[in-house]
Write a protein that holds these residues in place. Structure first.
Motif, PDB file in Angstrom:
ATOM      1  N   PHE A 350       0.827  -1.210   0.000  1.00  0.00           N
ATOM      2  CA  PHE A 350       0.000   0.000   0.000  1.00  0.00           C
ATOM      3  C   PHE A 350       0.866   1.268   0.000  1.00  0.00           C
ATOM      4  N   VAL A 351       1.958   1.239   0.762  1.00  0.00           N
ATOM      5  CA  VAL A 351       2.834   2.422   0.818  1.00  0.00           C
ATOM      6  C   VAL A 351       3.480   2.672  -0.534  1.00  0.00           C
ATOM      7  N   VAL A 352       4.020   1.603  -1.128  1.00  0.00           N
ATOM      8  CA  VAL A 352       4.692   1.760  -2.412  1.00  0.00           C
ATOM      9  C   VAL A 352       3.703   2.171  -3.488  1.00  0.00           C
ATOM     10  N   TRP A 353       2.490   1.593  -3.414  1.00  0.00           N
ATOM     11  CA  TRP A 353       1.480   1.989  -4.391  1.00  0.00           C
ATOM     12  C   TRP A 353       1.159   3.479  -4.282  1.00  0.00           C
ATOM     13  N   TRP A 354       1.082   3.973  -3.036  1.00  0.00           N
ATOM     14  CA  TRP A 354       0.803   5.406  -2.829  1.00  0.00           C
ATOM     15  C   TRP A 354       1.979   6.258  -3.321  1.00  0.00           C
ATOM     16  N   VAL A 355       3.203   5.765  -3.034  1.00  0.00           N
ATOM     17  CA  VAL A 355       4.393   6.501  -3.483  1.00  0.00           C
ATOM     18  C   VAL A 355       4.460   6.518  -5.006  1.00  0.00           C
ATOM     19  N   ALA A 356       4.121   5.374  -5.615  1.00  0.00           N
ATOM     20  CA  ALA A 356       4.152   5.312  -7.081  1.00  0.00           C
ATOM     21  C   ALA A 356       3.164   6.293  -7.684  1.00  0.00           C
ATOM     22  N   ARG A 357       2.004   6.402  -7.054  1.00  0.00           N
ATOM     23  CA  ARG A 357       1.033   7.386  -7.538  1.00  0.00           C
ATOM     24  C   ARG A 357       1.594   8.802  -7.428  1.00  0.00           C
ATOM     25  N   ARG A 358       2.291   9.043  -6.325  1.00  0.00           N
ATOM     26  CA  ARG A 358       2.900  10.363  -6.154  1.00  0.00           C
ATOM     27  C   ARG A 358       3.987  10.619  -7.194  1.00  0.00           C
TER      28      ARG A 358
END
Length: 957
Positions: A350-358
């Motif tokens: 979830f963290v990496v997915w959020w970072v990737a979106r950023r």
């Protein structure tokens, strides 16, 4: 089949999870392995550090003792074979040494006869019991001889002998001791190997050295208790065990070694064989030994480190630390890392997915920005930031594209409308920096007059200290290439720059030429890079060349506008100079007024008390300067003979000569009458008296008329009456006065009178009245002006002009003089001034107005006058008063001028607040130093004038 595409965030998330899992596992294993090795090495480093601490402790504690031995070795008392009881200073010094060295057991000296004198400090009751000393004993002095004599002297704190005893049981011979034998006659202090002190039952060492004369040996016994105390503080952990040995592995001190401290030497050695120190016993090595061993199922790290006291004396420090103590924290950290790694992996998706979106968000934003640029919608908004280099580079490229295009369009607008090349030069330098990111950017312009380059804009982080003119002159091909339009590239190692190496801080320099439409070199843009040029920067040079092509056009347009402006300014100054040159009576008035006006206006611009809201923009300063130069341009229409009129009868010439001829004629008439009457038989004496009287009267009357003609004195009523009477004298004209004159004058003369005709000596004829021409009359009579003309343009009547009460100008001529301001306004209003110069007629045409509204030509008051116009009024008055180049008046001194102007400021003539600033800023002084003579430059009571003006201002406002 359509290829399936996934979001960048999903790709990044999956890749990150896989890589993180693999790298995390490897890093945890590697970190544990190397941390274990680091901690093992740390144990060795700690052993070295503990050894250094013991050495430092020993040297620190023994340093005072070594110094004391050197001092005692030089003392003459050691040559005596008796104790120095009569040497209180020596005893006090020895006592002080003991007090400052708690581990000092004794000090002594002995000679070759076997005599020995030993000193001990009685520190406590145990020492008193041990050495059978009285209660108050502070210092014990023990004297022995090889013959068996043993003497004890007990001294108190005041070093007074309180008891002594004598025995014959001495069997101690110091000459047999190792410290006596090892002492050499070289002045060096030697240290014995550790041994057990007999009286103290403690391990220690002995320091010894020979006396200065070599006949005695001075020594000091030093216990190793300080090292024993120190090792209890240097353990790696609370579970560490330490032991201190001599070079024979006799135990000197220990800490938590697991043995009985009070055991004898043999028992101690046997007890050590059962401890963790067994592997290091009896090892022969000068290097640190390190071993891992297992004792009773527990892993230990054991080190043996030498402790060097002197070159010949060395101890051995053994330290044992449990492996669990060393690696416990490390193992706990490893387990914690594994736990956290597992937990983070569960949350990482979830963290990496959020970072990737950023991370993908800047790309989405840049798509929007590129659309804006395509529509030429330059918002110059805040650009997205990204930690990804490629994304950041793309952002910078788009940002540079937008800023450059926006700057390019702005430069085009400035090309069309900018008239200040200095501002444009800064824009060019800034745009060049945005394009190239170079550390040195300097724009040079070529002066055709000086044929040299000057800096127009400097945008340099790294300075460029080479003179461009010198560089181009020393390397001819550079200037040739620039004139051709070539871009010149120089590397710091090129021959052209070799002699400038000490002051050159750039690795590469590029010279971009600026050529005008005629392909003439007009400027150079210097670009300097601190480091080697990158490909991205090199690619921007082509765009920079296109950017500079617009700068070339802009510079040429601005130069042409400036040249036109310079021509206009020069023409205006030429007109003003011509007006000043037209008549010697105006001096350099038109050239001085701009100087004074500028100074007074600048004072108002700087003032925050009376004019806090007044300020001048650059265009307003230009407007004021031109208005000051043109303020008297109307004088070009004023007849020179009116300006130069020095006498009342003067026109183009002084008509006093005509009047003189009439008096001459009357005198000749008196002479003629004398001879005629004499011929008729008249009385000679009586006729001669009449002739002389008549001629004398004529001489006096002409002298009076000549004096009146000067206008230097005011005519009173009596003088005016006499002038009328003289004017009524008759003379006979026999010639036609209309012969040889112009038709205009003949038209004014009217009908001829029959000849001969009797005429008055001073006449006011119709021919003397010159009417206005139609155009001039209409202008003068306009409702705009309070300055109104008379019925005639000129009245040249002789009696009329001689009757002028004061001065030389009649009413008509005074109007002609004052009319120059109307002509100034009329002429200036006809000029098509641009918007920023539209107030020139108002400023130039109001310098004869008064604050109370009684001035001319329009009778404006304070509220209707601008501050620059008021400043010019003060400048006009001051210059007129102090001018020393006008032959019709004597220049007034500074004191006289200030007195007159103070009266004018307090009577509604000039602006009192501006005049107050004139006084406070001492404009009169700065102006006077340049334009006034030494005789005019008199001192004034400035404060008195200031107070008078301030009082008037307070009363008015």
């Amino acid at each position: 089949m359509k290829k399936q595409r996934y979001s960048l965030s999903i790709h990044i998330t999956n890749l990150f999870l896989v890589v993180t899992f693999a790298i995390g596992a490897v890093l945890i294993g590697i970190s544990y392995y190397y941390a274990q090795k680091i901690l093992t090495g740390t144990a060795k480093e700690l052993a070295y550090e503990n050894s250094s601490k013991l050495q430092s402790t020993f040297r620190q504690e023994t340093s005072p003792i070594l110094t004391s031995l050197d001092l005692i070795a030089l003392h003459p008392s050691i040559r005596d074979r008796r104790p120095p009881l009569d040497q209180p200073h020596l005893l006090a010094s020895i006592k002080l040494i003991f007090e400052r060295s708690p581990y000092l057991a004794s000090m002594f000296y002995s000679n070759e006869h076997g005599d020995m004198i030993l000193f001990r400090l009685i520190r406590n009751e145990q020492d008193s019991e041990k050495f059978s000393a009285p209660t108050d004993t502070a210092l014990l002095v023990h004297h022995t001889q090889a013959t068996g004599l043993s003497e004890y002297f007990y001294l108190n704190n005041e070093l007074t002998l309180i008891q002594s005893k004598r025995e014959l049981d001495n069997q101690f011979d110091p000459r047999q001791r190792h410290w006596f034998k090892e002492a050499k006659n070289d002045g060096k202090i030697r240290l014995s190997q550790p041994y057990l002190f007999y009286f103290l039952k403690a391990n220690g060492v002995t320091f010894s050295r020979r006396s200065d004369n070599g006949q005695a040996v001075i020594g000091a016994d030093f216990t190793l208790q300080s090292l024993s105390d120190q090792i209890s503080e240097i353990g790696h952990s609370d579970h560490s065990r330490l032991a201190l040995f001599d070079n024979q592995f006799r135990l000197l001190a220990h800490h938590q070694a697991g043995i009985d401290r009070d055991s004898d030497s043999q028992d101690l050695y046997q007890a050590l064989q059962k401890t963790v120190f067994k592997p290091v016993l009896n090892r022969i090595s000068s290097e640190t030994l390190y071993e891992n061993l297992q004792v009773d199922g527990e892993e230990w790290s054991v080190t043996l480190t030498p402790v060097k006291l002197t070159d010949g004396v060395q101890l051995l420090l053994a330290e044992a630390t449990p492996q669990n103590t060393l690696l416990g924290d490390l193992r706990e950290m490893r387990n914690t890392q594994i736990s956290f790694a597992i937990g983070l992996l569960l949350l990482s998706f979830f963290v990496v997915w959020w970072v990737a979106r950023r991370l993908a968000k800047p790309l989405i934003k840049m798509v929007e920005l590129t659309g804006n640029i395509a529509r030429f919608d330059f918002k110059r908004t805040r650009y997205p930031k990204s930690v990804i280099k490629e994304v950041a580079d793309l952002t910078d490229s788009i940002k540079l594209m937008e800023h450059t295009l926006h700057g390019l369009l702005g430069l085009l607008r400035e090309t069309a409308g900018n008239d200040d090349f200095k501002q444009l030069a800064k824009t060019i330098a800034h745009q060049s920096y945005l394009v190239t990111k170079a550390e040195t950017i300097i724009l040079y312009t070529l002066s055709t007059k000086k044929n040299a380059f000057s800096i127009a804009a400097n945008h340099a982080i790294i300075p460029f200290k080479i003179d461009l003119d010198e560089l181009l002159k020393s390397t001819a091909w550079l200037l040739t290439g620039l004139k051709k339009g070539d871009i010149i590239h120089l590397n710091r190692h090129d021959n052209a720059l070799k002699k400038y190496q000490d002051c050159l801080y750039n690795s590469d320099i590029y010279l971009f030429p600026l050529l005008n439409r005629e392909k003439q070199l007009v400027g150079v843009l210097l670009i300097g890079y601190e480091r080697k040029l990158t490909k991205q920067q090199a690619d921007k040079h082509a765009f920079l060349s296109e950017l500079l092509s617009f700068a070339e056009i802009a510079k040429e347009n601005i130069d042409r506008m400036q040249q036109q402006k310079d021509v206009l300014n020069a023409f205006i100054e030429l007109i003003a100079s011509a007006i000043d040159t037209k008549s010697p009576y105006t001096g350099s008035h038109c050239q001085r007024i701009p100087v004074l006006t500028n100074k007074i206006t600048q004072a108002a611009d700087n003032d925050q008390q009376y004019y806090p809201h007044f300020s001048m923009s650059p265009s307003q300063w230009e407007e004021l300067r031109l208005a000051a130069w043109l303020h008297d341009c109307g004088k070009i229409t004023t007849p020179e003979y009116v300006i130069d009129k020095a006498t009342k009868l003067e026109t183009i010439y002084d008509r006093i000569h005509e009047v003189r001829m009439r008096f001459e004629l009357l005198k000749m008439q008196a002479e003629k009458d004398y001879w005629q009457q004499l011929a008729k038989g008249g009385d000679t004496q009586q006729l001669d008296a009449i002739r002389v009287k008549t001629q004398q009267a004529l001489d006096e009357e002409f002298a009076f008329i000549a004096q009146c003609n000067k206008g230097s004195e005011k005519l009173d009523d009596e003088s005016l009456l006499r002038l009328q009477q003289i004017g009524q004298r008759q003379w006979t004209r026999t010639l036609d006065d209309q012969l040889g004159i112009s038709w205009v004058e003949k038209q004014r003369a009217g009908e001829k009178a029959p000849l001969p005709v009797q005429e008055t000596l001073l006449s006011d004829k119709d021919v003397h009245l010159i009417p206005w021409d139609y155009d001039r009359s209409e202008i003068a009579k306009a409702d705009e002006f309070v300055l109104k003309p008379g019925d005639y343009k000129y009245n040249r009547g002789e009696l009329y002009n001689l009757s002028i009460a004061a001065g030389t100008l009649n009413t008509e001529e005074r109007f002609i003089i004052n009319d120059h301001i109307i002509q100034t306004i009329t002429m200036l209003k006809r000029l098509p001034f641009p918007e920023h110069l539209k107030h020139i007629p108002e400023i130039a045409g109001n310098h004869h107005e008064r604050m109370d509204g009684k001035g001319y030509p329009r009778g404006l008051n304070e509220e209707q006058l601008s501050i620059p116009a008021r400043a010019m009024a003060i400048a006009d008055v001051f210059e007129a008063l102090t001018s020393n180049d006008r032959p019709y008046k004597k220049a007034k001194t500074l004191a006289e001028s200030i007195e007159i102007m103070t009266h004018m400021a307090t009577s509604g003539h000039i602006d009192p607040k501006l005049y107050l600033l004139f006084l406070q800023t001492k404009i009169d002084q700065s102006y006077g130093q340049i334009y006034l003579t030494a005789e005019q430059y008199t001192s004034i009571d400035r404060d008195a004038h200031i107070q008078r003006v301030k009082a008037y201002i307070r009363a008015q406002f």
